[in-house]
Motif scaffolding. Structure first.
Motif, PDB file in Angstrom:
ATOM      1  N   UNK A 190       8.212  -4.750 -15.069  1.00 48.97           N
ATOM      2  CA  UNK A 190       8.846  -5.709 -14.163  1.00 48.97           C
ATOM      3  C   UNK A 190      10.371  -5.595 -14.190  1.00 48.97           C
ATOM      4  N   UNK A 191      10.955  -5.459 -15.376  1.00 49.93           N
ATOM      5  CA  UNK A 191      12.412  -5.339 -15.469  1.00 49.93           C
ATOM      6  C   UNK A 191      12.893  -4.045 -14.824  1.00 49.93           C
ATOM      7  N   UNK A 192      12.118  -2.977 -14.995  1.00 54.84           N
ATOM      8  CA  UNK A 192      12.490  -1.706 -14.372  1.00 54.84           C
ATOM      9  C   UNK A 192      12.516  -1.820 -12.856  1.00 54.84           C
ATOM     10  N   UNK A 193      11.551  -2.546 -12.305  1.00 55.79           N
ATOM     11  CA  UNK A 193      11.498  -2.725 -10.851  1.00 55.79           C
ATOM     12  C   UNK A 193      12.723  -3.487 -10.365  1.00 55.79           C
ATOM     13  N   UNK A 194      13.059  -4.561 -11.019  1.00 58.31           N
ATOM     14  CA  UNK A 194      14.202  -5.375 -10.596  1.00 58.31           C
ATOM     15  C   UNK A 194      15.505  -4.576 -10.641  1.00 58.31           C
ATOM     16  N   UNK A 195      15.720  -3.853 -11.737  1.00 62.01           N
ATOM     17  CA  UNK A 195      16.946  -3.060 -11.853  1.00 62.01           C
ATOM     18  C   UNK A 195      16.999  -1.960 -10.800  1.00 62.01           C
ATOM     19  N   UNK A 196      15.858  -1.321 -10.564  1.00 66.90           N
ATOM     20  CA  UNK A 196      15.821  -0.241  -9.580  1.00 66.90           C
ATOM     21  C   UNK A 196      16.094  -0.762  -8.177  1.00 66.90           C
ATOM     22  N   UNK A 197      15.531  -1.915  -7.826  1.00 68.03           N
ATOM     23  CA  UNK A 197      15.800  -2.501  -6.510  1.00 68.03           C
ATOM     24  C   UNK A 197      17.291  -2.773  -6.341  1.00 68.03           C
ATOM     25  N   UNK A 198      17.904  -3.330  -7.370  1.00 71.49           N
ATOM     26  CA  UNK A 198      19.328  -3.663  -7.285  1.00 71.49           C
ATOM     27  C   UNK A 198      20.155  -2.396  -7.060  1.00 71.49           C
ATOM     28  N   UNK A 199      19.809  -1.341  -7.784  1.00 69.35           N
ATOM     29  CA  UNK A 199      20.536  -0.080  -7.618  1.00 69.35           C
ATOM     30  C   UNK A 199      20.313   0.494  -6.228  1.00 69.35           C
ATOM     31  N   UNK A 200      19.077   0.474  -5.772  1.00 72.17           N
ATOM     32  CA  UNK A 200      18.758   1.029  -4.453  1.00 72.17           C
ATOM     33  C   UNK A 200      19.520   0.315  -3.340  1.00 72.17           C
ATOM     34  N   UNK A 201      19.732  -0.986  -3.502  1.00 72.76           N
ATOM     35  CA  UNK A 201      20.384  -1.775  -2.453  1.00 72.76           C
ATOM     36  C   UNK A 201      21.905  -1.719  -2.524  1.00 72.76           C
ATOM     37  N   UNK A 202      22.453  -1.290  -3.669  1.00 73.30           N
ATOM     38  CA  UNK A 202      23.913  -1.308  -3.828  1.00 73.30           C
ATOM     39  C   UNK A 202      24.523   0.076  -4.023  1.00 73.30           C
ATOM     40  N   UNK A 203      23.702   1.094  -4.266  1.00 71.33           N
ATOM     41  CA  UNK A 203      24.230   2.436  -4.533  1.00 71.33           C
ATOM     42  C   UNK A 203      24.996   2.973  -3.320  1.00 71.33           C
ATOM     43  N   UNK A 204      26.183   3.554  -3.532  1.00 73.12           N
ATOM     44  CA  UNK A 204      26.956   4.077  -2.402  1.00 73.12           C
ATOM     45  C   UNK A 204      26.509   5.459  -1.947  1.00 73.12           C
ATOM     46  N   UNK A 205      25.734   6.155  -2.790  1.00 74.10           N
ATOM     47  CA  UNK A 205      25.339   7.521  -2.454  1.00 74.10           C
ATOM     48  C   UNK A 205      23.825   7.682  -2.493  1.00 74.10           C
ATOM     49  N   UNK A 206      23.321   8.546  -1.613  1.00 75.05           N
ATOM     50  CA  UNK A 206      21.885   8.642  -1.399  1.00 75.05           C
ATOM     51  C   UNK A 206      21.116   9.129  -2.608  1.00 75.05           C
ATOM     52  N   UNK A 207      21.700  10.011  -3.417  1.00 77.28           N
ATOM     53  CA  UNK A 207      20.956  10.515  -4.576  1.00 77.28           C
ATOM     54  C   UNK A 207      20.654   9.392  -5.563  1.00 77.28           C
ATOM     55  N   UNK A 208      21.622   8.517  -5.804  1.00 72.90           N
ATOM     56  CA  UNK A 208      21.379   7.360  -6.672  1.00 72.90           C
ATOM     57  C   UNK A 208      20.333   6.439  -6.058  1.00 72.90           C
ATOM     58  N   UNK A 209      20.459   6.252  -4.759  1.00 73.59           N
ATOM     59  CA  UNK A 209      19.541   5.369  -4.035  1.00 73.59           C
ATOM     60  C   UNK A 209      18.113   5.928  -4.095  1.00 73.59           C
ATOM     61  N   UNK A 210      17.986   7.219  -3.856  1.00 78.28           N
ATOM     62  CA  UNK A 210      16.674   7.862  -3.870  1.00 78.28           C
ATOM     63  C   UNK A 210      16.042   7.795  -5.257  1.00 78.28           C
ATOM     64  N   UNK A 270      16.559  -0.313   2.237  1.00 75.69           N
ATOM     65  CA  UNK A 270      16.414  -1.771   2.257  1.00 75.69           C
ATOM     66  C   UNK A 270      15.063  -2.174   2.833  1.00 75.69           C
ATOM     67  N   UNK A 271      14.638  -1.494   3.898  1.00 76.33           N
ATOM     68  CA  UNK A 271      13.344  -1.805   4.481  1.00 76.33           C
ATOM     69  C   UNK A 271      12.209  -1.522   3.495  1.00 76.33           C
ATOM     70  N   UNK A 272      12.332  -0.422   2.751  1.00 74.29           N
ATOM     71  CA  UNK A 272      11.282  -0.076   1.796  1.00 74.29           C
ATOM     72  C   UNK A 272      11.303  -0.974   0.571  1.00 74.29           C
ATOM     73  N   UNK A 273      12.466  -1.468   0.178  1.00 73.47           N
ATOM     74  CA  UNK A 273      12.514  -2.461  -0.900  1.00 73.47           C
ATOM     75  C   UNK A 273      11.747  -3.715  -0.471  1.00 73.47           C
ATOM     76  N   UNK A 274      11.894  -4.094   0.773  1.00 79.54           N
ATOM     77  CA  UNK A 274      11.138  -5.236   1.292  1.00 79.54           C
ATOM     78  C   UNK A 274       9.633  -4.974   1.185  1.00 79.54           C
ATOM     79  N   UNK A 275       9.205  -3.763   1.526  1.00 82.47           N
ATOM     80  CA  UNK A 275       7.794  -3.406   1.383  1.00 82.47           C
ATOM     81  C   UNK A 275       7.374  -3.466  -0.079  1.00 82.47           C
ATOM     82  N   UNK A 276       8.232  -3.005  -0.976  1.00 84.11           N
ATOM     83  CA  UNK A 276       7.927  -3.062  -2.403  1.00 84.11           C
ATOM     84  C   UNK A 276       7.827  -4.503  -2.900  1.00 84.11           C
ATOM     85  N   UNK A 277       8.657  -5.383  -2.364  1.00 84.05           N
ATOM     86  CA  UNK A 277       8.561  -6.796  -2.733  1.00 84.05           C
ATOM     87  C   UNK A 277       7.209  -7.355  -2.318  1.00 84.05           C
ATOM     88  N   UNK A 278       6.769  -6.988  -1.128  1.00 81.20           N
ATOM     89  CA  UNK A 278       5.447  -7.421  -0.676  1.00 81.20           C
ATOM     90  C   UNK A 278       4.375  -6.849  -1.596  1.00 81.20           C
TER      91      UNK A 278
END
Length: 232
Positions: free
Chosen positions: A126-146, A86-94
Motif C-alpha cells: 500500500x505504501x509503495x502504491x501511494x508513493x508511486x502515484x505521487x511520483x507519477x503525478x509530479x515527475x517532470x520527466x517521462x522516464x521517472x513518470x513511467x 494522471x488518467x491511469x492513476x485514476x484507473x489505478x485508484x479505482x
C-alpha cells in the motif's frame, strides 16, 4: 432498481460506486421494517465472478495506455505523457478500491478515499502504491513518470494476490523491445480463466462496469443511461 430479489448481471454492471454509497453509506438510526438493512446487505459487494470481471477491466484499461506514458514522452510531449499518467492513476485508484472490495466514490472524493483506503490497508504494497502515484503525478520527466507507474502496477498486483485474487508477477514487461513498459497479457488471462459463471464469462473482455466504460457525469448519474451502456 428492485433489490427485493436477486440482482441480474446487468443490474450489477449498471451500478456505480457512488450510486451504491448513496444508499449504503452513513449510519441508520431506525429500520423498523428491516428493508434498509436488507438493501445494504444485498449491495455489499459484487458476486465473485463479477468482481473478477471488474478487476480485469481495470487491468485491461491500464494495458491499453500504460506504454503511452513513455511513448508520448519520448516524442517530446511531456504534457501529453502527464495527462495519460494522471488518467491511469485514476484507473489505478479505482482498481485499488475494487481489490479491497470497497465501493469507489465519484471524482471529488476518489483521491481522499484512496488515501484513507491505502493508509489502513491490511494488504502489502500500500505504501509503495501511494508513493508511486505521487511520483507519477509530479515527475517532470517521462522516464521517472513511467517507472513510477510500473512500480504502482507491480504493487497493485501484489495486493491483488494477497486479497485472494488471481495475479501474476511481474505484472509489467518491456513494450515490444522499446524503452517503455506495458501490462503483461497473462494478467487478464489469469483473471478471466477464474470466472466460472457462463453469463459473466460471455461478457465482452475488458469492457467492465458502467463507471469503467465512461466517466461522463451526465451518464453516470442517470440509471437508465448507465443501463444502456451495459445491456447485452
Amino acid at each position: 432498481m428492485d433489490t427485493s430479489g436477486e440482482l441480474t448481471t446487468t443490474d450489477w454492471l449498471s451500478l456505480t460506486g457512488q450510486a451504491v454509497l448513496e444508499v449504503t453509506g452513513g449510519p441508520v438510526f431506525h429500520d423498523g421494517t428491516g428493508r434498509i438493512t436488507a438493501i445494504r446487505e444485498t449491495l455489499q459487494w459484487y458476486p465473485h465472478d463479477l468482481w473478477l470481471y471488474a478487476v480485469d477491466a481495470d487491468w485491461s484499461r491500464l494495458g491499453e495506455e500504460l506504454p503511452f506514458v513513455g511513448r508520448a514522452g519520448l516524442r517530446g510531449d511531456e504534457a501529453g505523457s502527464m495527462v495519460i499518467a494522471a488518467r491511469l492513476v485514476r484507473t489505478m485508484m479505482h482498481l485499488a478500491h475494487v481489490i479491497h472490495r470497497v465501493w469507489p466514490p465519484y471524482s471529488k472524493w476518489l483521491g481522499t478515499s484512496s488515501s484513507v483506503l491505502l493508509e489502513h490497508s491490511p494488504l502489502p504494497g500500500a505504501d509503495d502504491v501511494r508513493r508511486a502515484w505521487r511520483t507519477a503525478l509530479t515527475a517532470p520527466y517521462w522516464r521517472q513518470r513511467q517507472d513510477a507507474m510500473s512500480t504502482a502496477a507491480e504493487a497493485l498486483a501484489t495486493m491483488q494476490g494477497a486479497a485472494g485474487l488471481p495475479t501474476i508477477t511481474p505484472a509489467t514487461e518491456p513494450f515490444w523491445g522499446r524503452p517503455h513498459h506495458g501490462v503483461r497479457e497473462q494478467m487478464s488471462a489469469a483473471l478471466r480463466a477464474a470466472i466460472t459463471d457462463p453469463v459473466v464469462a460471455a461478457l465482452p473482455a475488458g469492457h467492465g462496469t458502467a463507471e469503467q466504460i465512461t466517466d461522463n457525469v451526465r451518464v453516470l448519474v442517470d440509471a437508465t443511461s448507465r443501463r444502456r451502456l451495459v445491456e447485452r
